[in-house]
Design a protein around this motif. Structure first.
Motif, short mmCIF file in Angstrom:
data_model
loop_
_atom_site.label_atom_id
_atom_site.label_comp_id
_atom_site.label_asym_id
_atom_site.label_seq_id
_atom_site.Cartn_x
_atom_site.Cartn_y
_atom_site.Cartn_z
N ASP A 999 0.86 -1.18 0.00
CA ASP A 999 0.00 0.00 0.00
C ASP A 999 0.90 1.24 0.00
O ASP A 999 2.13 1.12 0.11
CB ASP A 999 -0.90 -0.02 1.23
N LEU A 1000 0.28 2.41 -0.12
CA LEU A 1000 1.05 3.65 -0.08
C LEU A 1000 1.68 3.81 1.28
O LEU A 1000 1.08 3.46 2.32
CB LEU A 1000 0.15 4.85 -0.37
N PRO A 1001 2.90 4.36 1.34
CA PRO A 1001 3.56 4.52 2.65
C PRO A 1001 2.98 5.70 3.41
O PRO A 1001 2.29 6.56 2.85
CB PRO A 1001 5.01 4.75 2.27
N GLY A 1002 3.30 5.78 4.72
CA GLY A 1002 2.94 6.93 5.51
C GLY A 1002 3.98 8.02 5.36
O GLY A 1002 5.06 7.82 4.82
N PRO A 1003 3.71 9.23 5.85
CA PRO A 1003 4.68 10.33 5.73
C PRO A 1003 5.84 10.10 6.68
O PRO A 1003 5.75 9.32 7.64
CB PRO A 1003 3.86 11.55 6.11
N PRO A 1004 6.96 10.79 6.44
CA PRO A 1004 8.08 10.70 7.38
C PRO A 1004 7.63 11.14 8.78
O PRO A 1004 6.72 11.96 8.95
CB PRO A 1004 9.12 11.65 6.79
N GLN A 1005 8.31 10.61 9.79
CA GLN A 1005 7.87 10.87 11.17
C GLN A 1005 8.17 12.30 11.59
O GLN A 1005 7.31 12.98 12.17
CB GLN A 1005 8.55 9.88 12.11
N CYS A 1006 9.33 12.82 11.29
CA CYS A 1006 9.71 14.16 11.76
C CYS A 1006 10.66 14.80 10.77
O CYS A 1006 11.63 14.15 10.35
CB CYS A 1006 10.35 14.07 13.15
N VAL A 1007 10.38 16.06 10.38
CA VAL A 1007 11.25 16.81 9.47
C VAL A 1007 11.73 18.04 10.21
O VAL A 1007 10.90 18.85 10.68
CB VAL A 1007 10.53 17.21 8.18
N ALA A 1086 2.21 14.60 3.76
CA ALA A 1086 3.61 14.97 3.87
C ALA A 1086 3.85 15.56 5.25
O ALA A 1086 2.95 16.15 5.87
CB ALA A 1086 4.01 15.97 2.81
N THR A 1087 5.05 15.42 5.74
CA THR A 1087 5.45 15.98 7.04
C THR A 1087 6.13 17.32 6.81
O THR A 1087 7.09 17.40 6.03
CB THR A 1087 6.38 15.01 7.77
N GLN A 1088 5.64 18.36 7.44
CA GLN A 1088 6.14 19.72 7.25
C GLN A 1088 6.98 20.16 8.43
O GLN A 1088 6.74 19.74 9.58
CB GLN A 1088 4.96 20.68 7.05
N THR A 1089 7.98 20.99 8.14
CA THR A 1089 8.81 21.53 9.22
C THR A 1089 7.98 22.46 10.08
O THR A 1089 7.14 23.23 9.58
CB THR A 1089 10.01 22.29 8.65
N LYS A 1090 8.18 22.36 11.39
CA LYS A 1090 7.44 23.22 12.31
C LYS A 1090 7.95 24.65 12.25
O LYS A 1090 7.19 25.61 12.37
CB LYS A 1090 7.54 22.67 13.73
N LYS A 1091 9.23 24.77 12.11
CA LYS A 1091 9.83 26.09 12.04
C LYS A 1091 10.14 26.44 10.58
O LYS A 1091 10.28 25.57 9.75
CB LYS A 1091 11.11 26.14 12.88
N SER A 1092 10.29 27.74 10.37
CA SER A 1092 10.65 28.22 9.02
C SER A 1092 12.12 28.61 9.01
O SER A 1092 12.72 28.83 10.07
CB SER A 1092 9.79 29.42 8.63
N ALA A 1093 12.66 28.72 7.80
CA ALA A 1093 14.07 29.09 7.62
C ALA A 1093 14.13 30.43 6.92
O ALA A 1093 13.62 30.57 5.80
CB ALA A 1093 14.81 28.03 6.80
N LEU A 1094 14.74 31.43 7.60
CA LEU A 1094 14.87 32.77 7.04
C LEU A 1094 16.25 32.89 6.40
O LEU A 1094 17.27 32.65 7.05
CB LEU A 1094 14.70 33.83 8.14
N ILE A 1095 16.26 33.25 5.14
CA ILE A 1095 17.52 33.40 4.39
C ILE A 1095 17.96 34.83 4.53
O ILE A 1095 17.33 35.76 3.98
CB ILE A 1095 17.35 33.01 2.92
#
Length: 1238
Positions: A999-1007, A1086-1095
């Protein structure tokens, strides 16, 4: 040597003594006349042109040679003066005597534009060019490649002027080594194509051929303004680039040009005068630059024909102005140390006259020598030397053409030369030729007398010069002043008007040559001669020495072996030894030179004859087929042509007959029967008559016909594709023996007959073959004799070929019990059109020959069980195929069968695709068929992970030979290993089937965002908790700007759990998310990052740690080996394995240690390390050991497996597949052994 310009005559034309004039009357030197136009300034101010002398010289004696030296016209157009190409030429005059010609110019009438042309004369010193060259064509000097001297007086056509240039190139100045550009622009609004532009230097040098390092031509076009721009770039200018340039533009009939000057200045200034700049047309100011060479000295010492070359070499454009000023300069004449007065340039004297050549010496004691053409002259009565004070005189008496030469006198080391021209006086005819009238064969002599002995004359006949060669009939002789033309043997063709031509006159007279009168003493007589007898024609004429020609029917007769022509005095004879028919005709004798002729007629007679031998018919019998046309042509002979009569019995055959008629023409007679009939058979008589006799002959004509058709044939026997037929000969053979028969057949429904034999069949029976089984046929017969083929017989009764089938194939024992034997077979290979009704099975006890029919009625099945057998006995079984044609040959078992039940251990035949993990997606249907074998019927059980399979979850259905496992809608719970057990009594066989439902896989646990630096972000995540029951094949990483939150994919199919995202935009803030992926696809979430990255933009540079590159190279290693495989004959089989290596290895497949190379039965694939060998429709021959070998630079590895092919092919199929015969034999033997084992 040219003469016309240097000869002189007195007014009365008589020769007189020519004496060199004294110093008071010195001859004039060659005069160069320059025609120039006044400068534009004088025209504009209205000044009159100035004449230097006011009088034009009037030459005395010969007509001067003239050539234009310089002339320039300044046409005015649109109010502006525009310079045009000049015309240049030379006027030269040379006189041998008379007063000196004064130099001067004459003013031509004023031109329409107000410009007047004036002439200037320049006396050039005569030591600048040899005296012998004055007045000749090679002494005329020209400017560039101008007109030839003889065309200098012709006007030059100037092209029509128009305004094409909207911007003209301007004059410019450049220093030595500098660059300068001249531009010309042409408007193209009214032009359909690009105009032609040429750049010139001076008057004739086309600069298109001079482009290179220092000169470049460029063309551009502006589409908006529609203007063509033409540029000339001069790069690193030199001194000799200075001068006048011209740009010419041409378009169809339009023309425009513009002149401009280029001045090249030296880098360093000089105090001396620049000669080139001093004589420019526009500026006459002296410059401070000093020329490198003295051009004045070069021009003063050069010949006139070198002026233009010097002007071009030193960049002088105003050559006319230069010559004008050079004319005004005082002349510096060189004084000779030896001669006070030299010889004149040329002298002229009449032929036979006397000439005195006089030189005056400055030193009388100097030795003097005279030369003629370089040879010293000694005193002779012809050459007399005189001395008068300082004068030295050479007198030449009685001048002739040999005295026309170049003379020179040498005094010490100095030398002066002259040229003497001897003028010949015209030769006059004192006494002309007189008319002559004579006869042929007489001598003709024409005489004339001229005024001078040894003069040349020309004899003409009717305006054409008389040939006087060695082989000519004409002879010419000269005796003093008399000339003769002699014709020794005159003929009538010599009649005409003869003339003699001399340089001073012509005389002509008419010559008439007539024939002599002819007398005939004996004329030719007519003769009648029998064929083959001699012929003699005789005549006598006077005069006797006249030859003649013999003609037959207007054709000239030539003597040969059988024909003689004799001429003795007055007698002329023609003798033919043996006469022929061609000798008959009108004979004529024509005396040569006479129009009168003698004629006689020769008549040849010959008795008639019939030439039957030429027909080549045995016994003079002609055989003809009835109904055909007979035309019998028989050669005959006889002179005159005989009368011919054809007769049959007492009946005369007339020429006007309708069906039968006779004809006679030329040398043959013919009998024609339009349609022959049997009644025309008989003897035919031919009678020939003429004045020489009579002849008869007879011919027999036999009329034959084709035979009657035979009766309808009989077909007693019919086979599968053949039959047997018989017939009787025809009742009437047509008068000729029967040679044989032709047979034809056709399908009953068709109308097209096909011939079966091309060679005649002499018997009355035949067996047709190669017929189509089951199709009705008919046959018929043709009888053939020497005349032809009869009509066809009536067709036979229809018959249909039918054949029994071939024997059944592959008869084997299927099952044995204590009282029954079950056999099975396959249908016959050949069934035929009669079809297949069924089979009969027979058996007999071993040791006997009593076959018992097991089934009373035919069975259509290919499997049958024989019942009621005694246990323990051995029987033989055979099967026959039955159709309408009967029973086929039986197929018998090779070995006897023991009637006793046999236990066969169970054996599971796991399909090839089930030997590996069987993978399906959730929701798909699972339907697996696992075959097995064993006797009696085995017991089948299924176990999953130690527990029996629940029928509610998985459906299982068992048969005698296979077991089917069916799952309508697969779930992940159905995954696992299923164990199949097959049991017969104490024998058990097991197999494990691994089923995987994915079956389709689950999303990654933590990004998480590991680090941010510069434009880069490092991400780390953990694999998904649920892999979907399948390995994770990769990840997909996406990014989104915090402002828009629109997601964009950064990378797909990424295998690691950490990544660095690069090339991010400075100042943006990003979120990231990761999808997991397996063989079913991407995860739904999909597993999304909790924090954002400021360039952010940072000035600090990150210190990048050093990493050592990992060496991925490794030798080949098979991660999945080959597996022993069973294949079914006729169905494609594949062998699979996987290999890992870096660099990519070379894969080689081998069968029985032999490399498989370019075999169309095999296909090889290699994708991502998976190696596949596909065997297309294998046969037992394809079984054996297969090896896969992988090779790279680091090493090699190989794996092997065994392939067995079950099932077989017939001998015919193996032959079609191209299997060698020895392998087919081996395979057939192995098949028999397998059947025996069973």
């Amino acid at each position: 040597m040219p003469e016309p310009t240097k000869k002189d005559e007195t007014p009365n034309g008589q020769p007189e003594e020519s004496v060199a004039p004294d110093s008071n009357g010195a001859p004039t030197l060659p005069e160069i006349s320059l025609e120039v136009s006044p400068p534009p300034e004088s025209v504009a101010e209205g000044k009159e042109p100035v004449e230097t002398d006011g009088k034009k010289p009037e030459p005395i004696g010969p007509e001067p040679i003239q050539a234009v030296v310089a002339q320039e016209q300044n046409p005015v157009e649109n109010g502006s003066n525009q310079r045009e190409p000049s015309r240049v030429g030379v006027n030269e005059q040379a006189e041998s005597s008379g007063p000196a010609v004064k130099e001067g110019t004459s003013s031509p009438p004023p031109a329409e534009d107000g410009n007047t042309v004036k002439k200037l004369s320049i006396d050039l010193p005569n030591d600048s060019a040899p005296v012998a060259t004055t007045g000749r064509k090679d002494s005329v000097w020209s400017l560039g490649e101008g007109q030839a001297p003889e065309d200098v007086d012709k006007p030059i056509d100037n092209p029509p002027l128009s305004t094409l240039l909207i911007e003209r190139p301007q004059s410019g100045t450049v220093t030595v080594g500098g660059d300068i550009t001249f531009a010309a622009k042409v408007e193209a609004k009214d032009l359909l194509r690009k105009p032609t532009v040429k750049w010139f230097k001076g008057k004739w040098m086309d600069l298109a051929s001079k482009t290179g390092k220092h000169l470049q031509l460029k063309e551009t076009f502006e589409r908006q303004t529609k203007i063509h721009t033409f540029e000339m770039h001069i790069i690193k200018a030199k001194d000799n680039y200075a001068g006048n340039y011209r740009c010419e533009v041409t378009y169809k009939d339009k023309f425009d040009s513009c002149s401009f000057d280029l001045e090249v200045k030296e880098v360093e200034s000089s105090q001396a005068i620049d000669i080139r700049s001093a004589f420019k047309r526009r500026e006459h100011k002296q410059q401070d630059d000093t020329p490198e060479v003295d051009v004045w000295e070069i021009l003063k010492n050069a010949r006139p024909d070198q002026y233009e070359k010097i002007a071009f070499m030193y960049g002088i454009t105003d050559l006319r102005g230069l010559l004008k000023r050079m004319k005004k300069m005082p002349k510096e004449e060189k004084k000779s140390a030896a001669f006070a007065k030299k010889l004149d340039p040329a002298y002229q004297v009449d032929k036979g006259g006397k000439i005195r050549l006089i030189v005056e010496l400055a030193d009388p004691t100097v030795d003097l020598k005279w030369y003629k053409n370089g040879q010293e002259i000694r005193p002779t009565p012809k050459y007399i030397f005189e001395h008068k004070g300082t004068q030295r005189i050479m007198v030449i008496n009685n001048c002739s053409s040999n005295d026309d030469a170049a003379y020179s006198v040498v005094a010490g080391e100095e030398k002066c030369t002259t040229e003497l021209f001897v003028k010949e006086l015209p030769i006059k005819i004192v006494k002309g030729i007189e008319p002559v009238k004579t006869t042929v064969n007489e001598r003709i002599e024409l005489e004339c007398e001229v005024s001078e002995e040894g003069a040349q004359v020309k004899w003409m006949k009717n305006g054409v010069e008389v040939p006087t060669g060695v082989r000519s009939r004409y002879r010419v002789k000269c005796e003093g002043n008399k000339h003769y033309l002699v014709i020794d043997d005159a003929s009538k063709e010599d009649t005409g008007t003869y003339s003699v031509m001399a340089s001073g006159g012509t005389s002509e007279a008419h010559v008439q040559v007539d024939l002599k009168p002819l007398k005939v003493f004996q004329d030719l007589q007519d003769m009648t001669v029998m064929l083959g007898q001699p012929i003699k024609l005789h005549c006598e004429i006077f005069p006797g020495n006249v030859p003649g020609r013999w003609y037959r029917n207007g054709q000239l007769i030539q003597p040969s072996d059988r024909l003689n022509i004799i001429h003795r005095a007055k007698i002329h004879r023609l003798e033919i030894e043996t006469s022929s028919l061609h000798d008959a005709g009108d004979y004529t004798f024509v005396p040569e030179g006479y129009s009168q002729s003698l004629s006689a007629k020769i008549h040849i007679i010959d008795p008639p004859r019939v030439h039957l031998e030429s027909l080549n018919f045995p016994d003079n019998t002609v055989t003809v087929v009835a109904g055909n046309k007979l035309r019998l042509e028989i050669p005959i002979s006889g002179e005159p042509a005989p009368r011919v009569v054809w007769m049959k019995g007492e009946r005369v055959i007339l020429d006007s007959g309708h069906r039968v008629h006779a004809e006679t023409y030329g040398d043959q007679t013919s009998l024609t029967i339009e349609v022959t009939e049997r009644e025309d058979t008989g003897n035919y008589k031919i009678v020939l008559q003429n004045e020489a006799g009579e002849a008869t002959a007879s011919v027999k004509i036999k009329v034959v016909d084709i035979p009657d058709p035979p009766e309808a044939p009989l077909v007693p026997v019919v086979g599968g594709d053949w039959c047997s037929m018989t017939w009787e000969p025809p009742k009437y053979d047509g008068g000729s023996p029967i040679l044989g028969y032709f047979i034809e057949r056709k399908k009953k429904q068709s109308s097209r007959w096909m011939r079966l034999n091309f060679d005649l069949i002499k018997e009355t029976s035949f067996e047709p073959k190669k017929m189509i089984e089951g199709v009705p046929y008919e046959v018929r017969i043709f009888a053939v004799n020497a005349i032809g083929v009869s009509k066809p017989s009536e067709p036979s009764k229809a018959f249909t070929p039918l054949a029994v089938t071939s024997e059944p194939t592959m008869l084997v024992v299927d099952d044995v019990t204590d009282t029954t034997v079950t056999v099975k077979w396959r249908p016959p290979e050949t069934i035929g059109a009669a079809g297949l009704d069924g089979y009969l099975v027979e058996y007999c006890i071993e040791g006997t020959n009593d076959w018992v029919l097991s089934n009373k009625e035919v069975t259509e099945k290919t499997k049958y069980t024989i019942t009621g057998l005694t246990p323990g006995c051995k029987i033989l079984v055979r099967v026959k195929a039955i159709n309408k044609a009967g029973a086929s040959a039986p197929r018998t078992l090779q070995h006897s069968v023991l009637v006793k039940e046999v236990v066969e251990p169970p054996k599971i035949r796991v399909p090839r695709h089930l030997k590996q993990t069987y993978t399906r997606k959730v929701g798909e249907t699972v339907n697996l068929v696992v075959p097995f074998q064993g006797k009696p019927r085995p017991k089948v059980t299924w176990i999953k992970e130690g527990n029996p399979v629940e029928p509610s979850h998985v459906s299982i259905r068992n048969t005698d030979c296979d077991s089917i496992i069916f799952i309508r809608k697969a779930d992940r719970n159905h995954s696992g290993k299923y164990e199949m057990t097959v049991q017969v009594e104490n024998h058990v066989d097991t197999a494990i089937i691994d089923i995987q439902i994915v079956d389709l896989p689950g999303p990654p646990q933590c990004v998480t965002i590991e680090d941010v630096w510069g434009e880069n972000v490092a991400l780390v995540w953990t694999p998904p908790k649920d892999s979907g029951n399948a390995p994770i094949t990769g990840y997909t990483i996406q990014k989104a700007d915090k402002k828009t939150m629109e997601w964009f994919t950064c990378i797909e199919h990424y295998h690691r759990t950490c990544i660095t995202i690069t090339e991010l935009v400075v100042g943006n803030e990003y979120f990231f998310r990761v999808f997991s992926e397996n063989m079913c696809g991407l995860s739904e979430l999909a597993t999304q990052t909790k924090k954002s990255a400021l360039i952010v933009k940072e000035g600090l540079q990150m210190k990048i740690p050093e990493y050592s590159d990992h060496d991925f190279k490794e030798p080949p290693k098979f991660t999945q080996p080959l597996i022993n495989t069973f294949a079914v004959a006729g169905y494609n089989a594949t062998l699979n394995c996987s290999v890992r290596a870096n660099p990519r290895p070379k894969v080689i497949w081998m069968k029985n240690k032999i490399t498989i190379f370019e075999d169309p039965r095999y296909r090889m694939f290699s994708n991502q390390g998976v190696c596949t060998l596909e065997i297309r429709k294998p046969s037992p021959y394809d079984g054996g050991m297969y090896t896969c070998k992988a090779i790279n630079d680091l090493g090699e590895a190989q794996v092997e497996c065994k392939l067995e092919v079950k099932g077989g092919f017939t001998f015919f199929e193996l032959m079609q597949r191209g299997v060698p015969l020895h392998l087919i034999d081996k395979y057939m033997n192995e098949s028999k052994i397998v059947e025996q084992d069973k």
